[in-house]
Design a protein around this motif. Structure first.
Motif, mmCIF file in Angstrom:
data_model
loop_
_atom_site.group_PDB
_atom_site.id
_atom_site.type_symbol
_atom_site.label_atom_id
_atom_site.label_comp_id
_atom_site.label_asym_id
_atom_site.label_seq_id
_atom_site.Cartn_x
_atom_site.Cartn_y
_atom_site.Cartn_z
ATOM 1 N N PHE A 109 16.966 22.769 13.304
ATOM 2 C CA PHE A 109 16.895 21.368 13.731
ATOM 3 C C PHE A 109 16.232 20.539 12.641
ATOM 4 N N ASP A 110 16.865 19.406 12.304
ATOM 5 C CA ASP A 110 16.322 18.559 11.244
ATOM 6 C C ASP A 110 15.202 17.664 11.772
ATOM 7 N N ALA A 111 14.606 16.894 10.886
ATOM 8 C CA ALA A 111 13.440 16.075 11.242
ATOM 9 C C ALA A 111 13.774 15.043 12.319
ATOM 10 N N ARG A 112 14.938 14.447 12.254
ATOM 11 C CA ARG A 112 15.337 13.452 13.263
ATOM 12 C C ARG A 112 15.484 14.114 14.634
ATOM 13 N N GLU A 113 16.145 15.246 14.668
ATOM 14 C CA GLU A 113 16.310 15.974 15.927
ATOM 15 C C GLU A 113 14.953 16.407 16.486
ATOM 16 N N ARG A 114 14.072 16.855 15.621
ATOM 17 C CA ARG A 114 12.738 17.280 16.053
ATOM 18 C C ARG A 114 11.958 16.112 16.661
ATOM 19 N N ALA A 115 12.088 14.938 16.062
ATOM 20 C CA ALA A 115 11.410 13.757 16.602
ATOM 21 C C ALA A 115 11.943 13.412 17.991
ATOM 22 N N ILE A 116 13.250 13.502 18.151
ATOM 23 C CA ILE A 116 13.874 13.218 19.444
ATOM 24 C C ILE A 116 13.460 14.258 20.483
ATOM 25 N N LEU A 117 13.439 15.515 20.085
ATOM 26 C CA LEU A 117 13.057 16.581 21.023
ATOM 27 C C LEU A 117 11.582 16.485 21.403
ATOM 28 N N ALA A 118 10.729 16.142 20.440
ATOM 29 C CA ALA A 118 9.301 15.984 20.745
ATOM 30 C C ALA A 118 9.092 14.829 21.728
ATOM 31 N N TYR A 119 9.793 13.708 21.508
ATOM 32 C CA TYR A 119 9.696 12.593 22.447
ATOM 33 C C TYR A 119 10.204 13.026 23.826
ATOM 34 N N THR A 120 11.336 13.702 23.849
ATOM 35 C CA THR A 120 11.923 14.148 25.116
ATOM 36 C C THR A 120 10.942 15.004 25.904
ATOM 37 N N GLU A 121 10.314 15.950 25.230
ATOM 38 C CA GLU A 121 9.358 16.822 25.914
ATOM 39 C C GLU A 121 8.159 16.034 26.427
ATOM 40 N N SER A 122 7.618 15.151 25.605
ATOM 41 C CA SER A 122 6.454 14.365 26.021
ATOM 42 C C SER A 122 6.771 13.448 27.193
ATOM 43 N N ALA A 123 7.911 12.779 27.136
ATOM 44 C CA ALA A 123 8.276 11.848 28.203
ATOM 45 C C ALA A 123 8.694 12.585 29.472
ATOM 46 N N THR A 124 9.154 13.804 29.335
ATOM 47 C CA THR A 124 9.535 14.597 30.507
ATOM 48 C C THR A 124 8.296 15.147 31.201
ATOM 49 N N ARG A 125 7.333 15.597 30.423
ATOM 50 C CA ARG A 125 6.124 16.203 31.002
ATOM 51 C C ARG A 125 5.069 15.170 31.373
ATOM 52 N N LEU A 126 5.045 14.030 30.722
ATOM 53 C CA LEU A 126 4.119 12.929 30.978
ATOM 54 C C LEU A 126 2.735 13.381 31.463
#
Length: 148
Positions: free
Chosen positions: A81-98
């Motif tokens: 996974f590239d840097a852009r994908e990693r940023a999107i996945l990190a946001y996804t995890e944070s916003a999902t777990r809140l």
């Protein structure tokens, strides 16, 4: 285990609004493959079997590789996974777990570094929407089709 409720039938207007929002996001500024990666990762976290199944098949139709699909659950350790994908996945995890702190500033900043304002807005909407879908499918025990 059967489905507890057909949400589309029981709350048709709400369901159709969700589907319309999903269509708008699919046609929006965020790359469709990235949109579906975010939806799959949130669905994995929420253990939504219906959505995991659907998004895996959608991504495979888009040409996503089995290796990336297998490694998505451990994307931080993966080299696929590239840097852009990693940023999107990190946001996804944070916003999902809140957690108590919501989405941390560093996670937001990294997403904002890789996405323009419209893409970032689409990502926020995408993660919110898939979490809503997961919160419908898990309690109603919506199940994917059995494929042989």
């Amino acid at each position: 285990m059967g489905r507890r409720l057909d949400f589309g039938h029981a709350a048709g207007d709400v369901y159709r609004a969700f589907i319309q929002a999903d269509r708008a996001l699919c046609e929006g500024p965020l790359d469709t493959r990235l949109y579906h990666l975010a939806k799959l990762r949130a669905s994995q976290i929420n253990q939504c079997v219906f959505c995991v199944d659907m998004h895996v098949y959608e991504l495979k139709e888009m040409g996503e590789t089995d290796d990336r699909l297998f490694q998505l659950v451990a994307w931080r350790e993966s080299e696929l996974f590239d840097a852009r994908e990693r940023a999107i996945l990190a946001y996804t995890e944070s916003a999902t777990r809140l957690g108590d702190d919501g989405v941390p500033d560093d996670v937001w900043a990294e997403a904002a570094r890789h996405l323009d304002e419209k893409e970032l807005g689409a990502l926020v909407g995408a993660v919110a929407l898939i979490n809503a879908f997961n919160r419908i499918s898990v309690p109603t025990q919506n199940r994917p089709p059995i494929r042989t």
